[in-house]
Design a protein around this motif. Sequence first.
Motif, PDB file in Angstrom:
ATOM      1  N   LEU A 193       1.042  -1.166   0.128  1.00 23.89           N
ATOM      2  CA  LEU A 193      -0.047  -0.111  -0.148  1.00 23.89           C
ATOM      3  C   LEU A 193       0.827   1.107   0.247  1.00 23.89           C
ATOM      4  O   LEU A 193       1.542   1.618   0.888  1.00 23.89           O
ATOM      5  N   SER A 196       0.228   8.013   0.762  1.00 22.30           N
ATOM      6  CA  SER A 196      -0.621   9.133   0.315  1.00 22.30           C
ATOM      7  C   SER A 196      -0.092  10.401   0.038  1.00 22.30           C
ATOM      8  O   SER A 196       0.032  10.729  -1.263  1.00 22.30           O
ATOM      9  N   SER A 204       2.978   9.058  -8.801  1.00 25.94           N
ATOM     10  CA  SER A 204       2.906   7.556  -8.814  1.00 25.94           C
ATOM     11  C   SER A 204       4.057   6.983  -9.489  1.00 25.94           C
ATOM     12  O   SER A 204       4.481   6.004  -9.438  1.00 25.94           O
ATOM     13  N   VAL A 219      -0.381  -0.132  -4.682  1.00 25.57           N
ATOM     14  CA  VAL A 219      -1.477   0.900  -4.902  1.00 25.57           C
ATOM     15  C   VAL A 219      -1.298   1.941  -3.912  1.00 25.57           C
ATOM     16  O   VAL A 219      -1.137   1.751  -2.793  1.00 25.57           O
ATOM     17  N   ALA A 221      -2.626   4.643  -1.935  1.00 24.29           N
ATOM     18  CA  ALA A 221      -3.786   4.656  -1.322  1.00 24.29           C
ATOM     19  C   ALA A 221      -4.057   5.780  -0.203  1.00 24.29           C
ATOM     20  O   ALA A 221      -3.285   6.403   0.139  1.00 24.29           O
ATOM     21  N   ASP A 227     -10.689   4.489   1.732  1.00 25.09           N
ATOM     22  CA  ASP A 227      -9.354   4.627   0.711  1.00 25.09           C
ATOM     23  C   ASP A 227      -8.599   3.369   1.006  1.00 25.09           C
ATOM     24  O   ASP A 227      -8.134   2.435  -0.019  1.00 25.09           O
ATOM     25  N   GLN A 230     -10.440   0.054  -0.166  1.00 25.32           N
ATOM     26  CA  GLN A 230     -10.431  -0.009  -1.492  1.00 25.32           C
ATOM     27  C   GLN A 230      -9.103  -0.486  -2.161  1.00 25.32           C
ATOM     28  O   GLN A 230      -9.051  -1.374  -3.023  1.00 25.32           O
ATOM     29  N   SER A 231      -8.099   0.135  -1.698  1.00 27.39           N
ATOM     30  CA  SER A 231      -6.834  -0.117  -2.189  1.00 27.39           C
ATOM     31  C   SER A 231      -6.358  -1.621  -1.925  1.00 27.39           C
ATOM     32  O   SER A 231      -5.580  -2.231  -2.604  1.00 27.39           O
ATOM     33  N   GLU A 247      -0.598   1.235  -9.279  1.00 29.75           N
ATOM     34  CA  GLU A 247      -1.880   1.746  -9.295  1.00 29.75           C
ATOM     35  C   GLU A 247      -2.253   2.928  -8.407  1.00 29.75           C
ATOM     36  O   GLU A 247      -1.697   2.854  -7.429  1.00 29.75           O
ATOM     37  N   ASN A 248      -3.020   3.655  -8.828  1.00 26.19           N
ATOM     38  CA  ASN A 248      -3.414   4.774  -7.831  1.00 26.19           C
ATOM     39  C   ASN A 248      -4.714   4.895  -7.649  1.00 26.19           C
ATOM     40  O   ASN A 248      -5.743   5.076  -8.203  1.00 26.19           O
ATOM     41  N   GLN A 249      -4.962   4.890  -6.178  1.00 27.26           N
ATOM     42  CA  GLN A 249      -6.305   4.807  -5.630  1.00 27.26           C
ATOM     43  C   GLN A 249      -6.487   6.002  -5.474  1.00 27.26           C
ATOM     44  O   GLN A 249      -7.713   6.774  -5.236  1.00 27.26           O
ATOM     45  N   TYR A 250      -5.726   6.888  -4.840  1.00 24.11           N
ATOM     46  CA  TYR A 250      -5.832   8.225  -4.457  1.00 24.11           C
ATOM     47  C   TYR A 250      -5.853   9.287  -5.322  1.00 24.11           C
ATOM     48  O   TYR A 250      -4.854  10.257  -5.321  1.00 24.11           O
TER      49      TYR A 250
END
Lengths: 371, 77
Positions: A193, A196, A204, A219, A221, A227, A230-231, A247-250
């Motif tokens: 993870l 942020s 990223s 990911v 997060a 957040d 989901q991440s 991957e970018n959740q935020y």
Amino acid sequence: MKYIDEFRDGDTARLLAGLIHKEVSPDRNYRLMEFCGGHTHAIFRFGIVDLMPENVRFVHGPGCPVCVLPAGRIEAAIRLAESSDIILCTYADLMRVPAGKKDSLHKARARGADIRMIYSATDALAIAQANPERQVVFFAIGFETTTPPTAAVIRIAAAMALTNFTVFCNHVLTPPAMAHILASGEASIDGILGPSHVSTIIGSQAYADCCAQYRMPLVIAGFEPVDVIQSTLLLIRQINEGIHRVENQYTRAVSASGNRKAKALMDEIFELRPRFEWRGLGELPDSALAIRHTYAAFDAEKRFHMAPVTTTDIKGCICPAVLRGVSNPDECKLFGTVCTPEEPKGACMVSSEGACAAYYSYGRFRAEVTS
Amino acid sequence: MCLAVPARVEALDEATAMAVVSLDGIRKEVSTQLLEQVAIGDYVLIHVGFALERIDPVEAAKTLALFAELRAMDGNA
Ligand code: SF4
């Protein structure tokens, strides 16, 4: 509050956790490292651990700035504050971190050293302006999130030609620490993870090389519980598919290239230190920042000829192993008995982002939080 | 330490690169010098007295729409 409440919604959290339960494969474990101490804190505070299936485990990473700062750097700051008539300014988190021989900035202040807690980097500048007859040293620590503000105040001090303001620079970099943990393989993790607000600054893309080299899913997060959940789901999907990418959740706060203005400012003021000692990780090459020669007038290490100090951590404290993701805080014999947030023996118990403090503060009440 | 909190920009002073933001009703002065652009009404992430970045409302809405879809699907299940 906008952008907070929506990301703490209990129904959404439960639905996402439900998907995780549905999608995990029962015949494997998922060891996920949350690099950043802010995530460790969120995972405990919001009872996220309890929403996860048995085989999804969080491994705590080194992303706690005061935790990774070796005691010798604090000791060096204390010696400076006690040997000359300076004002030492620092963020509150550092005050109670154990330095060598059971000392701390807090105790040094009680002995009479002029040590002041500040909220913003600009506070240190204001103190320098208000005390032109005294030298003011800003004890700066932190990852890339905290570095641009330090760079900003150095540039302002240069523009104002302040002669009584310097910075004791201890800023460190996330990607080299991550690469080190992955290279050692000690923590045996399946996914990361990503931080942020470090990522808000560096973007990223900054993790692309590291993830590709170690074939590690990552990911980025956000800090709120939804957040994080989901991440975690996104990480589990990558692991299930056998892929590894950044991957970018935020997305609401992190772009691919980060904050260009902040990065340019950091680059103007700082350069890479060839080596820097981290608690737990040891000496890592190109993993920290020093003030560039052009701004040497604002470098406390140069102005005060600060000599490196080495000290040892308290016997029995397993912070180094905790920071590498190898041990859990409750494996420490001192945890909760000799070492508590009121009487911390190691840095990981002082900072609210430290894994030991998170275990202590929330671990015992987790059942209540989720019910 | 890397915690940064979202706050709404209430007033801007371009000359000094400072802004007044409101954080759950509390007003605070922060520096905007790390931002490429900022306007009144924007939400920004505050960290040690600096605005680190604007929160992108379009991206936030996309994430929230996904969550809403998830809840709607659950409601129909
Ligand atoms: S519980 Fe205390 S002594 Fe043990 S590892 Fe954590 S900080 Fe160190």
